[in-house]
Design a protein around this motif. Structure first.
Motif, PDB file in Angstrom:
ATOM      1  N   ARG A   8       0.830  -1.198   0.000  1.00  0.00           N
ATOM      2  CA  ARG A   8       0.000   0.000   0.000  1.00  0.00           C
ATOM      3  C   ARG A   8       0.865   1.249   0.000  1.00  0.00           C
ATOM      4  O   ARG A   8       1.937   1.272   0.606  1.00  0.00           O
ATOM      5  CB  ARG A   8      -0.904   0.007   1.227  1.00  0.00           C
ATOM      6  N   ALA A   9       0.360   2.276  -0.689  1.00  0.00           N
ATOM      7  CA  ALA A   9       1.052   3.571  -0.730  1.00  0.00           C
ATOM      8  C   ALA A   9       0.019   4.678  -0.532  1.00  0.00           C
ATOM      9  O   ALA A   9      -0.025   5.643  -1.293  1.00  0.00           O
ATOM     10  CB  ALA A   9       1.792   3.722  -2.062  1.00  0.00           C
ATOM     11  N   THR A  10      -0.791   4.539   0.505  1.00  0.00           N
ATOM     12  CA  THR A  10      -1.888   5.483   0.719  1.00  0.00           C
ATOM     13  C   THR A  10      -1.371   6.874   1.055  1.00  0.00           C
ATOM     14  O   THR A  10      -1.797   7.877   0.461  1.00  0.00           O
ATOM     15  CB  THR A  10      -2.796   4.969   1.847  1.00  0.00           C
ATOM     16  N   ALA A  11      -0.440   6.940   2.016  1.00  0.00           N
ATOM     17  CA  ALA A  11       0.066   8.252   2.432  1.00  0.00           C
ATOM     18  C   ALA A  11       0.805   8.948   1.296  1.00  0.00           C
ATOM     19  O   ALA A  11       0.628  10.157   1.060  1.00  0.00           O
ATOM     20  CB  ALA A  11       0.996   8.082   3.637  1.00  0.00           C
ATOM     21  N   GLU A  12       1.612   8.191   0.559  1.00  0.00           N
ATOM     22  CA  GLU A  12       2.362   8.789  -0.546  1.00  0.00           C
ATOM     23  C   GLU A  12       1.432   9.264  -1.657  1.00  0.00           C
ATOM     24  O   GLU A  12       1.643  10.322  -2.262  1.00  0.00           O
ATOM     25  CB  GLU A  12       3.370   7.778  -1.100  1.00  0.00           C
ATOM     26  N   THR A  13       0.386   8.470  -1.933  1.00  0.00           N
ATOM     27  CA  THR A  13      -0.551   8.860  -2.989  1.00  0.00           C
ATOM     28  C   THR A  13      -1.310  10.131  -2.622  1.00  0.00           C
ATOM     29  O   THR A  13      -1.456  11.044  -3.458  1.00  0.00           O
ATOM     30  CB  THR A  13      -1.549   7.709  -3.248  1.00  0.00           C
ATOM     31  N   TRP A  14      -1.786  10.223  -1.395  1.00  0.00           N
ATOM     32  CA  TRP A  14      -2.506  11.420  -0.977  1.00  0.00           C
ATOM     33  C   TRP A  14      -1.589  12.643  -0.911  1.00  0.00           C
ATOM     34  O   TRP A  14      -2.025  13.769  -1.207  1.00  0.00           O
ATOM     35  CB  TRP A  14      -3.179  11.187   0.370  1.00  0.00           C
ATOM     36  N   SER A  15      -0.349  12.451  -0.511  1.00  0.00           N
ATOM     37  CA  SER A  15       0.601  13.575  -0.523  1.00  0.00           C
ATOM     38  C   SER A  15       0.853  14.064  -1.943  1.00  0.00           C
ATOM     39  O   SER A  15       0.930  15.274  -2.195  1.00  0.00           O
ATOM     40  CB  SER A  15       1.916  13.137   0.132  1.00  0.00           C
ATOM     41  N   MET A  16       0.974  13.134  -2.875  1.00  0.00           N
ATOM     42  CA  MET A  16       1.160  13.491  -4.280  1.00  0.00           C
ATOM     43  C   MET A  16      -0.056  14.253  -4.817  1.00  0.00           C
ATOM     44  O   MET A  16       0.089  15.269  -5.521  1.00  0.00           O
ATOM     45  CB  MET A  16       1.401  12.208  -5.081  1.00  0.00           C
ATOM     46  N   ILE A  17      -1.236  13.783  -4.451  1.00  0.00           N
ATOM     47  CA  ILE A  17      -2.458  14.465  -4.896  1.00  0.00           C
ATOM     48  C   ILE A  17      -2.552  15.860  -4.280  1.00  0.00           C
ATOM     49  O   ILE A  17      -2.962  16.832  -4.947  1.00  0.00           O
ATOM     50  CB  ILE A  17      -3.683  13.615  -4.545  1.00  0.00           C
ATOM     51  N   ALA A  18      -2.166  16.004  -2.999  1.00  0.00           N
ATOM     52  CA  ALA A  18      -2.236  17.306  -2.337  1.00  0.00           C
ATOM     53  C   ALA A  18      -1.285  18.312  -2.978  1.00  0.00           C
ATOM     54  O   ALA A  18      -1.659  19.473  -3.239  1.00  0.00           O
ATOM     55  CB  ALA A  18      -1.925  17.146  -0.851  1.00  0.00           C
ATOM     56  N   LEU A  19      -0.060  17.889  -3.274  1.00  0.00           N
ATOM     57  CA  LEU A  19       0.892  18.792  -3.922  1.00  0.00           C
ATOM     58  C   LEU A  19       0.429  19.173  -5.329  1.00  0.00           C
ATOM     59  O   LEU A  19       0.592  20.318  -5.766  1.00  0.00           O
ATOM     60  CB  LEU A  19       2.278  18.152  -3.969  1.00  0.00           C
ATOM     61  N   THR A  20      -0.140  18.192  -6.023  1.00  0.00           N
ATOM     62  CA  THR A  20      -0.643  18.503  -7.364  1.00  0.00           C
ATOM     63  C   THR A  20      -1.792  19.507  -7.311  1.00  0.00           C
ATOM     64  O   THR A  20      -1.844  20.461  -8.100  1.00  0.00           O
ATOM     65  CB  THR A  20      -1.108  17.211  -8.061  1.00  0.00           C
ATOM     66  N   GLY A  21      -2.722  19.292  -6.383  1.00  0.00           N
ATOM     67  CA  GLY A  21      -3.824  20.244  -6.243  1.00  0.00           C
ATOM     68  C   GLY A  21      -3.353  21.631  -5.838  1.00  0.00           C
ATOM     69  O   GLY A  21      -3.879  22.647  -6.341  1.00  0.00           O
ATOM     70  N   LEU A  22      -2.355  21.687  -4.945  1.00  0.00           N
ATOM     71  CA  LEU A  22      -1.813  22.993  -4.553  1.00  0.00           C
ATOM     72  C   LEU A  22      -1.170  23.704  -5.735  1.00  0.00           C
ATOM     73  O   LEU A  22      -1.380  24.912  -5.951  1.00  0.00           O
ATOM     74  CB  LEU A  22      -0.785  22.796  -3.436  1.00  0.00           C
TER      75      LEU A  22
END
Length: 231
Positions: free
Chosen positions: A84-98
């Motif tokens: 699982r890479a849940t934390a990494e995926t959400w961090s990637m999505i957050a930076l992309t959205g920012l």
């Protein structure tokens, strides 16, 4: 005599070949670099709006885009290992959205009606994300499944480890080879006196009822009855 022009040599690329992987990585890295360069002014503008000096504001695009690529790399590696890479995926999505939000805000600040430039600016972080993630997925090899790897290790260990042969001691082998003695069969004991003689011996006190029963072959009850009748 017909003269045919030779066919031009075709460049063939194997999907799993090293040349195809190098071309894929080079193209995606160049695409990510161009997208980073195009989106740099908006992120630098966001840094200056935070009150940073121009030099420190220049680190904001590097932190956001490099963090995006780093989280994409870690996520791709973990997924290739079936983890699982849940934390990494959400961090990637957050930076992309920012980054998308900064690009759109910067474009609309310059011209509130410039929705098309805002859409172009919003696509730049997405290009950085998907290009880096696609390059990593093309290069990384999938790890074997855990169950398959466990079965493979069990099969290899079973093939390499052999069960030691059971060594029987010499004494046990000698006992097994020796001939067995035939079982002894008890022969019936023939009586040595009659019932009357046994009763007489009992009455005289020379034998007990049990001894008279063993000597005559009669039961103790019969000897007792005969003794009482003789009395």
């Amino acid at each position: 005599m017909s003269t045919e022009a030779p066919e031009p040599e075709r460049i063939q690329l194997r999907g799993d070949g090293r040349r195809a992987q190098l071309l894929t990585v080079a193209a995606t890295v160049a695409l990510a670099a161009f997208a980073f360069t195009a989106g740099f002014p908006a992120l630098w503008w966001a840094g200056t709006r935070l009150g940073l000096n121009p030099v420190h504001a220049a680190t904001i695009p590097i932190v956001i885009d490099l963090g995006l690529v780093t989280f994409a790399l870690v996520s791709a590696i973990l997924r290739s290992r079936h983890r699982r890479a849940t934390a990494e995926t959400w961090s990637m999505i957050a930076l992309t959205g920012l980054s998308v939000a900064v690009q759109v805000t910067h474009a609309l600040t310059i011209d509130p009606a410039a929705w098309l430039p805002a859409a172009v600016g919003a696509s730049l972080p997405l290009v950085v994300l998907f290009s880096s993630h696609s390059a990593l997925r093309a290069v990384l090899a999938d790890a074997p499944r855990r169950s398959l790897a466990r079965k493979t290790r069990a099969a290899e260990s079973a093939a390499t480890v052999t069960k030691p042969a059971t060594v029987r001691p010499v004494a046990a082998l000698a006992d097994a080879a020796a001939p067995r003695k035939p079982a002894t069969v008890k022969q019936p004991v023939e009586p040595t006196m009659s019932l009357a003689e046994a009763v007489a011996e009992v009455r005289a006190g020379r034998l007990s009822v049990r001894g008279a029963s063993a000597a005559s072959g009669e039961s103790r009850y019969a000897i007792g009855q005969a003794r009482d009748q003789a009395a």
